[in-house]
Design an enzyme around this catalytic site. Structure first.
Site, PDB file in Angstrom:
ATOM      1  N   ARG A  37      -1.067   4.983  -3.138  1.00 51.71           N
ATOM      2  CA  ARG A  37      -0.749   3.552  -2.976  1.00 51.71           C
ATOM      3  C   ARG A  37       0.581   3.230  -3.635  1.00 51.71           C
ATOM      4  NH1 ARG A  37      -6.153   1.256  -5.296  1.00 51.71           N
ATOM      5  NH2 ARG A  37      -5.269  -0.797  -5.003  1.00 51.71           N
ATOM      6  N   ARG A  77     -13.701  -1.472  -6.495  1.00 54.30           N
ATOM      7  CA  ARG A  77     -13.188  -1.091  -5.183  1.00 54.30           C
ATOM      8  C   ARG A  77     -13.210   0.422  -4.999  1.00 54.30           C
ATOM      9  NH1 ARG A  77      -7.614  -4.286  -4.340  1.00 54.30           N
ATOM     10  NH2 ARG A  77      -7.153  -2.298  -3.326  1.00 54.30           N
ATOM     11  N   ARG A 124       4.087  -6.338   3.441  1.00 46.92           N
ATOM     12  CA  ARG A 124       4.294  -5.087   2.704  1.00 46.92           C
ATOM     13  C   ARG A 124       5.326  -4.198   3.381  1.00 46.92           C
ATOM     14  NH1 ARG A 124      -1.223  -5.133   0.218  1.00 46.92           N
ATOM     15  NH2 ARG A 124      -1.519  -3.342  -1.121  1.00 46.92           N
ATOM     16  N   LYS A 172      -1.661  -9.406  -9.031  1.00 43.56           N
ATOM     17  CA  LYS A 172      -1.466 -10.435  -8.004  1.00 43.56           C
ATOM     18  C   LYS A 172      -2.749 -11.248  -7.792  1.00 43.56           C
ATOM     19  CE  LYS A 172      -0.066  -7.513  -4.747  1.00 43.56           C
ATOM     20  NZ  LYS A 172      -0.095  -6.212  -5.444  1.00 43.56           N
ATOM     21  N   ARG A 229     -10.512  -1.755 -13.345  1.00 44.33           N
ATOM     22  CA  ARG A 229     -10.732  -3.139 -12.903  1.00 44.33           C
ATOM     23  C   ARG A 229     -12.002  -3.324 -12.080  1.00 44.33           C
ATOM     24  NH1 ARG A 229      -5.911  -4.718  -8.642  1.00 44.33           N
ATOM     25  NH2 ARG A 229      -6.526  -3.251  -7.042  1.00 44.33           N
TER      26      ARG A 229
END
Ligand code: AMP
Length: 210
Positions: free
Chosen positions: A168, A157, A89, A14, A123
């Site tokens: 998650r 992160r 969400r 996203k 990432r």
């Protein structure tokens, strides 16, 4: 004002697509995850409250998120709509959103669970301009330099680790994916296969937005 929602599991891409859509539509990106990380870094009351949920891979309570969004969309750059990334969400968040702005398109980026862990664990982002990269799937062109701004500062992160990813993902399946039906019923849901090259996904998203 008409806004866009980017929808999908963590690690679906996203943030990567948001930057490209922003370049092409001019809509500012509103990422509740980025807003919460900024609040955590600044040590605000919201940040302190949110951090325990984020560290555990759980959703931050709706009232905290809705208050953040209600404030953010008062900003002058939001007058002509925004691109929501990671919001809404939950159904209560979507209901709250429907009272404050019109959503014209929900772009759902679909990636199978088994691809999510490898995507999230590799990432990193540019510490200056927030461009998103991945060790294997989307590295910087020049080693150690951001493609977009040439910065040499990169961040990973705290919640991008294998343990938190599983929580998650379950939060996504239990609390967020029911929203798909909610938006399908409203005729604005566009499903995009996110398990392909980044450019192909962008092309499909931009044609869904036409
Ligand atoms: P993200 O950057 O979108 O992956 O979000 C990182 C974390 O922030 C999530 O795992 C949640 O703990 C929290 N968060 C972000 N957006 C929301 C939201 N709309 N509702 C609840 N929690 C959120």
């Amino acid at each position: 004002m008409e806004s866009i929602v980017l929808f999908g599991p963590p690690g679906a891409g996203k943030g990567t697509q948001a930057q490209r859509i922003m370049d092409s539509t001019g809509l500012p990106q509103v990422s509740t995850g980025d807003m919460l990380r900024a609040a955590v870094a600044a040590g605000t009351t919201t940040g302190i409250e949110a951090k325990k949920f984020m560290d555990a891979g759980k959703l931050v309570p709706d009232e905290v998120i809705i208050a953040l969004i209600c404030d953010r969309i008062q900003d002058p750059d939001a007058t002509n709509g925004v691109m929501f990334d990671g919001f809404p969400r939950t159904i209560p968040q979507a209901e709250a959103l429907s009272k404050i702005t019109e959503v014209s398109h929900v772009i759902a980026i679909d990636v199978p669970d088994e691809r999510i862990v490898e995507r999230i664990c590799g990432r990193y982002t540019c510490g200056n301009c927030s461009s998103v990269y991945h060790d294997t799937f989307n590295p910087t062109t020049k080693d150690g330099f951001c493609d977009n701004c040439d910065s040499t500062e990169f961040k990973r992160r705290a919640d991008d680790n294998a343990d938190t990813v599983l929580s998650r993902l379950s939060a996504y399946h239990e609390q967020t994916s029911p929203l798909a039906k909610w938006y399908i019923e409203r005729g604005i849901f566009h499903q995009i296969d996110g398990d392909r090259a980044i450019d192909e996904i962008t092309t499909d998203i931009l044609s869904a937005l036409k």
